[in-house]
Design a protein around this motif. Sequence first.
Motif, PDB file in Angstrom:
ATOM      1  N   SER A 146      29.828 -35.175 -38.317  1.00  0.00           N
ATOM      2  CA  SER A 146      30.392 -34.033 -37.588  1.00  0.00           C
ATOM      3  C   SER A 146      29.371 -32.919 -37.409  1.00  0.00           C
ATOM      4  O   SER A 146      29.191 -32.396 -36.309  1.00  0.00           O
ATOM      5  N   THR A 147      28.689 -32.545 -38.480  1.00  0.00           N
ATOM      6  CA  THR A 147      27.746 -31.427 -38.393  1.00  0.00           C
ATOM      7  C   THR A 147      26.532 -31.796 -37.538  1.00  0.00           C
ATOM      8  O   THR A 147      26.096 -31.017 -36.688  1.00  0.00           O
ATOM      9  N   LEU A 148      26.011 -33.004 -37.749  1.00  0.00           N
ATOM     10  CA  LEU A 148      24.866 -33.438 -36.951  1.00  0.00           C
ATOM     11  C   LEU A 148      25.274 -33.657 -35.497  1.00  0.00           C
ATOM     12  O   LEU A 148      24.527 -33.307 -34.573  1.00  0.00           O
ATOM     13  N   GLY A 149      26.448 -34.242 -35.285  1.00  0.00           N
ATOM     14  CA  GLY A 149      26.909 -34.503 -33.928  1.00  0.00           C
ATOM     15  C   GLY A 149      27.097 -33.222 -33.139  1.00  0.00           C
ATOM     16  O   GLY A 149      26.680 -33.128 -31.974  1.00  0.00           O
ATOM     17  N   ALA A 150      27.716 -32.220 -33.762  1.00  0.00           N
ATOM     18  CA  ALA A 150      27.929 -30.943 -33.076  1.00  0.00           C
ATOM     19  C   ALA A 150      26.605 -30.261 -32.757  1.00  0.00           C
ATOM     20  O   ALA A 150      26.403 -29.743 -31.654  1.00  0.00           O
ATOM     21  N   LEU A 158      25.146 -31.823 -24.486  1.00  0.00           N
ATOM     22  CA  LEU A 158      26.086 -32.926 -24.297  1.00  0.00           C
ATOM     23  C   LEU A 158      27.429 -32.589 -24.938  1.00  0.00           C
ATOM     24  O   LEU A 158      27.478 -31.876 -25.948  1.00  0.00           O
ATOM     25  N   PRO A 159      28.520 -33.098 -24.386  1.00  0.00           N
ATOM     26  CA  PRO A 159      29.820 -32.903 -25.047  1.00  0.00           C
ATOM     27  C   PRO A 159      29.827 -33.574 -26.414  1.00  0.00           C
ATOM     28  O   PRO A 159      29.241 -34.648 -26.583  1.00  0.00           O
ATOM     29  N   PHE A 160      30.487 -32.942 -27.369  1.00  0.00           N
ATOM     30  CA  PHE A 160      30.665 -33.542 -28.691  1.00  0.00           C
ATOM     31  C   PHE A 160      32.150 -33.659 -28.971  1.00  0.00           C
ATOM     32  O   PHE A 160      32.903 -32.695 -28.804  1.00  0.00           O
ATOM     33  N   ILE A 161      32.568 -34.852 -29.398  1.00  0.00           N
ATOM     34  CA  ILE A 161      33.985 -35.107 -29.686  1.00  0.00           C
ATOM     35  C   ILE A 161      34.102 -35.758 -31.052  1.00  0.00           C
ATOM     36  O   ILE A 161      33.370 -36.697 -31.370  1.00  0.00           O
ATOM     37  N   GLU A 162      35.017 -35.237 -31.866  1.00  0.00           N
ATOM     38  CA  GLU A 162      35.403 -35.917 -33.102  1.00  0.00           C
ATOM     39  C   GLU A 162      36.640 -36.744 -32.797  1.00  0.00           C
ATOM     40  O   GLU A 162      37.643 -36.218 -32.319  1.00  0.00           O
ATOM     41  N   LEU A 163      36.587 -38.025 -33.071  1.00  0.00           N
ATOM     42  CA  LEU A 163      37.682 -38.911 -32.696  1.00  0.00           C
ATOM     43  C   LEU A 163      39.000 -38.486 -33.336  1.00  0.00           C
ATOM     44  O   LEU A 163      40.058 -38.556 -32.693  1.00  0.00           O
ATOM     45  N   ASN A 164      38.958 -38.028 -34.574  1.00  0.00           N
ATOM     46  CA  ASN A 164      40.201 -37.606 -35.227  1.00  0.00           C
ATOM     47  C   ASN A 164      40.830 -36.396 -34.539  1.00  0.00           C
ATOM     48  O   ASN A 164      42.053 -36.257 -34.512  1.00  0.00           O
ATOM     49  N   ARG A 165      39.996 -35.501 -33.988  1.00  0.00           N
ATOM     50  CA  ARG A 165      40.554 -34.360 -33.250  1.00  0.00           C
ATOM     51  C   ARG A 165      41.235 -34.846 -31.967  1.00  0.00           C
ATOM     52  O   ARG A 165      42.263 -34.310 -31.563  1.00  0.00           O
ATOM     53  N   TRP A 231      24.158 -45.667 -37.236  1.00  0.00           N
ATOM     54  CA  TRP A 231      24.693 -45.579 -38.606  1.00  0.00           C
ATOM     55  C   TRP A 231      23.918 -44.508 -39.357  1.00  0.00           C
ATOM     56  O   TRP A 231      22.715 -44.642 -39.583  1.00  0.00           O
ATOM     57  N   LEU A 232      24.614 -43.449 -39.728  1.00  0.00           N
ATOM     58  CA  LEU A 232      24.027 -42.408 -40.566  1.00  0.00           C
ATOM     59  C   LEU A 232      24.221 -42.821 -42.023  1.00  0.00           C
ATOM     60  O   LEU A 232      25.326 -42.775 -42.555  1.00  0.00           O
ATOM     61  N   LYS A 233      23.137 -43.215 -42.667  1.00  0.00           N
ATOM     62  CA  LYS A 233      23.183 -43.734 -44.029  1.00  0.00           C
ATOM     63  C   LYS A 233      22.914 -42.618 -45.037  1.00  0.00           C
ATOM     64  O   LYS A 233      22.242 -41.636 -44.729  1.00  0.00           O
ATOM     65  N   ALA A 234      23.433 -42.812 -46.225  1.00  0.00           N
ATOM     66  CA  ALA A 234      23.130 -41.921 -47.349  1.00  0.00           C
ATOM     67  C   ALA A 234      23.519 -42.651 -48.625  1.00  0.00           C
ATOM     68  O   ALA A 234      24.319 -43.594 -48.600  1.00  0.00           O
ATOM     69  N   SER A 235      22.969 -42.210 -49.744  1.00  0.00           N
ATOM     70  CA  SER A 235      23.329 -42.818 -51.023  1.00  0.00           C
ATOM     71  C   SER A 235      24.743 -42.397 -51.410  1.00  0.00           C
ATOM     72  O   SER A 235      25.245 -41.365 -50.936  1.00  0.00           O
ATOM     73  N   PRO A 236      25.429 -43.169 -52.248  1.00  0.00           N
ATOM     74  CA  PRO A 236      26.771 -42.773 -52.692  1.00  0.00           C
ATOM     75  C   PRO A 236      26.782 -41.380 -53.316  1.00  0.00           C
ATOM     76  O   PRO A 236      27.713 -40.598 -53.079  1.00  0.00           O
ATOM     77  N   GLU A 237      25.752 -41.066 -54.113  1.00  0.00           N
ATOM     78  CA  GLU A 237      25.683 -39.748 -54.750  1.00  0.00           C
ATOM     79  C   GLU A 237      25.594 -38.634 -53.701  1.00  0.00           C
ATOM     80  O   GLU A 237      26.201 -37.576 -53.838  1.00  0.00           O
ATOM     81  N   GLU A 238      24.833 -38.908 -52.634  1.00  0.00           N
ATOM     82  CA  GLU A 238      24.691 -37.925 -51.563  1.00  0.00           C
ATOM     83  C   GLU A 238      26.009 -37.742 -50.823  1.00  0.00           C
ATOM     84  O   GLU A 238      26.406 -36.624 -50.497  1.00  0.00           O
ATOM     85  N   GLN A 285      17.334 -35.368 -47.235  1.00  0.00           N
ATOM     86  CA  GLN A 285      16.628 -34.712 -46.141  1.00  0.00           C
ATOM     87  C   GLN A 285      17.295 -33.382 -45.791  1.00  0.00           C
ATOM     88  O   GLN A 285      18.521 -33.303 -45.724  1.00  0.00           O
ATOM     89  N   PRO A 286      16.524 -32.328 -45.529  1.00  0.00           N
ATOM     90  CA  PRO A 286      17.109 -31.070 -45.056  1.00  0.00           C
ATOM     91  C   PRO A 286      17.795 -31.294 -43.712  1.00  0.00           C
ATOM     92  O   PRO A 286      17.417 -32.185 -42.947  1.00  0.00           O
ATOM     93  N   PHE A 287      18.773 -30.457 -43.438  1.00  0.00           N
ATOM     94  CA  PHE A 287      19.560 -30.633 -42.223  1.00  0.00           C
ATOM     95  C   PHE A 287      18.684 -30.618 -40.968  1.00  0.00           C
ATOM     96  O   PHE A 287      18.805 -31.492 -40.104  1.00  0.00           O
ATOM     97  N   GLU A 288      17.802 -29.636 -40.851  1.00  0.00           N
ATOM     98  CA  GLU A 288      16.997 -29.503 -39.636  1.00  0.00           C
ATOM     99  C   GLU A 288      16.090 -30.717 -39.441  1.00  0.00           C
ATOM    100  O   GLU A 288      15.914 -31.198 -38.314  1.00  0.00           O
ATOM    101  N   ALA A 289      15.528 -31.227 -40.536  1.00  0.00           N
ATOM    102  CA  ALA A 289      14.660 -32.401 -40.444  1.00  0.00           C
ATOM    103  C   ALA A 289      15.463 -33.627 -40.003  1.00  0.00           C
ATOM    104  O   ALA A 289      14.985 -34.444 -39.196  1.00  0.00           O
TER     105      ALA A 289
END
Length: 307
Positions: A146-150, A158-165, A231-238, A285-289
């Motif tokens: 959501s945050t990266l997409g927006a 570009l338009p951004f849509i969250e499917l749940n919305r 696919w936006l991957k991350a570790s379970p802890e993240e 990774q930092p958000f901006e990176a």
Amino acid sequence: MSEITNFRGQATSALGGSEMEAAVDRLISRVGERVRKARELRGLPRRVVSELSGVSPRYLAQLEAGEGNISIGLLKRVAVALDHRIEWLVGEDDPRTSEAMRVADLFSSSPADVRARVLELLTPEPPARMRGQRICLIGLRGAGKSTLGAALGARLGLPFIELNREIEEQAGMPVNEVMALYGQEGYRKLEAQAVSRITATHETLILAVAGGIVAEPDTYKTLLAQFHTIWLKASPEEHMRRVRAQGDTRPMAGNPEAMEQLKSILRSREALYDRAEAQLDTSGQPFEATLNALEALIHERGFLTGA
């Protein structure tokens, strides 16, 4: 003679007046039934057909009920919006007996893998062109969809849509109430309809979907075919840290095994997520990176060229 001619206005015929009225009534009823069937086969709500055709939702409802004395001009708009020839809507032959409709019925009742093979055989366009400039972000909750997409949508214009919305707008209630009232099956049906509607109405957008959509075979196949999936991957802890950072303590509340459950979910879905067209690891990774890396990946893979 006016270019727009009402069906019921054609009263002069070899038929008598009452016979003509009956024939016109049958025509209007037949058109309404076929418009409804075409709309349902495409999974489009009346609101979307209205936007595509310029015909009001109220008039479309009357038309489908066999009460719409529609003009030829407006009917042509509806036919174009539904991607059907106008002859199909008005012809006297029952379309269910035609070869094309028989194929359509067989297609709609076939398993998802069969439909995918048929589309691959019949579609002259390469897969990349079918996906247009539609980008879909997938991954577990807390992946940053959501945050990266927006942010990406704002950066690229570009338009951004969250499917749940979109589902909430369609249902007129929050997702948790949808689940409470209709259960998982009801939610999945709304989810599939929302994906179809977005695909039909957007050639270019960034879409963020719920993590569990990959476990719904038909809907996920649609995403893979109609969107450039990442696919936006991350570790379970993240994942867990990000969810808690958003102020949601539910994953850990009273559940010391939450982390193991999260790891289990990730393992069970990993093969499904891996079917995405591309992937990006966001761990540590930092958000901006991460945003810069996501934008670079999209440009490198040509997801916005529509070629």
